[in-house]
Enzyme design. Sequence first.
Site, PDB file in Angstrom:
ATOM      1  N   THR A  33       0.852  -1.182   0.000  1.00 38.53           N
ATOM      2  CA  THR A  33       0.000   0.000   0.000  1.00 38.53           C
ATOM      3  C   THR A  33       0.893   1.239   0.000  1.00 38.53           C
ATOM      4  O   THR A  33       2.085   1.152  -0.304  1.00 38.53           O
ATOM      5  CB  THR A  33      -1.002  -0.053   1.181  1.00 38.53           C
ATOM      6  OG1 THR A  33      -1.915   1.042   1.075  1.00 38.53           O
ATOM      7  CG2 THR A  33      -0.308   0.003   2.526  1.00 38.53           C
ATOM      8  N   ASN A  34       0.342   2.407   0.291  1.00 39.51           N
ATOM      9  CA  ASN A  34       1.156   3.629   0.312  1.00 39.51           C
ATOM     10  C   ASN A  34       0.609   4.572   1.368  1.00 39.51           C
ATOM     11  O   ASN A  34      -0.370   4.261   2.055  1.00 39.51           O
ATOM     12  CB  ASN A  34       1.172   4.281  -1.074  1.00 39.51           C
ATOM     13  CG  ASN A  34      -0.216   4.667  -1.525  1.00 39.51           C
ATOM     14  OD1 ASN A  34      -0.855   5.540  -0.959  1.00 39.51           O
ATOM     15  ND2 ASN A  34      -0.726   3.996  -2.559  1.00 39.51           N
ATOM     16  N   LEU A  35       1.226   5.749   1.513  1.00 41.76           N
ATOM     17  CA  LEU A  35       0.938   6.635   2.645  1.00 41.76           C
ATOM     18  C   LEU A  35      -0.217   7.607   2.411  1.00 41.76           C
ATOM     19  O   LEU A  35      -0.436   8.508   3.214  1.00 41.76           O
ATOM     20  CB  LEU A  35       2.201   7.423   3.015  1.00 41.76           C
ATOM     21  CG  LEU A  35       3.292   6.591   3.690  1.00 41.76           C
ATOM     22  CD1 LEU A  35       4.542   7.439   3.907  1.00 41.76           C
ATOM     23  CD2 LEU A  35       2.790   6.039   5.024  1.00 41.76           C
TER      24      LEU A  35
END
Length: 219
Positions: A33-35
Site C-alpha cells: 500500500t502507500n501513505l
Amino acid sequence: LTAFFTPKHLAGKRVVITAGPTFEPIDPVRGITNLSSGKMGYALAQAAQQAGANVVLVSGPTALAEPYGVQRMDVQTAQQMLAAVQAHIADTDVFIAVAAVADWRVAEPSAQKIKKQAGSLPSLAFVENPDILATIAALPNPPYCVGFAAESENLAEYAQAKRAKKNIPLIVGNVAQTALGADDNELLLCDAAGTQRLPRASKQVLAQQLIEAISQRLG
Ligand code: CTP
Ligand code: CA
C-alpha cells in the site's frame, strides 16, 4: 454552516471521486500500500456535495469518516477501484481521480500465508495495474476528468506531460512535498491555458477552491 453558504455551482451534477491508497495483497495477511491518507479526496467529496452535486466516493482503506451526504464505496485493490468507478460512471459529469493507486500488483497472491523458511527468501512478481483515470478519459463520451500529480521535481512540466498522456483537461499538482497525510496542501492547477497556483491552505479550503475552479471550467 459552510454547506448553507456554499454557492450551488454543481447543483444537479453527478461527481465520482477516487480517494485514499489501494491495497494489493501479497497473501491473506500482507499487502502493498502507500501513505495516502485520503484527506484531499474526502475533502473534495464534501466540497462537491456542499456545492450541490450528487457524489460517489470510491475509497481505498482510510481511517476517515464518510463525508455527510456522500455515497461511499469501499474497495481495496486497483482492479476493484476501477470496477466500482465503471459501475457508477454512466451520466457522470465530473470524475476526479485523487486516489494514490498502486501502479503494480503482485502477479499471483498466495492463497495461504507465506511461511518463513530458513535460508530462503520469497520473491514477488508484479503486473501493471489498469490506469483508472486514463481508462475513464478514453470512454466515448467521457465526463470532465481531473487528475492529481505528486511529483518530487519539475512539477508543472511533469504534470502537464501527465495531463497530455492521459488526455484529460485538468491535472492538479501537489506543490507541498509533504502533502501525503498532512492537513494542509498547496496546489498547482494545470490545464491547456497554463498554470494557476492555489496558495497553502487547509485541504478543506483548497477543496472548495478546486470545486469552484472545476465548475467554472464546466461552464
Ligand atoms: N491514476 C489512476 N490509476 C492508476 C494510476 C494513477 O487513476 N493506476 C491516477 C491518479 O489517481 C492520479 C493520476 O492518475 O489522479 C496521476 O497518478 P500518478 O501516480 O501521479 O501518475 P502515473 O501515471 O501513475 O505515473 P507515475 O506514478 O509513474 O508518476
Ligand atoms: Ca503512479
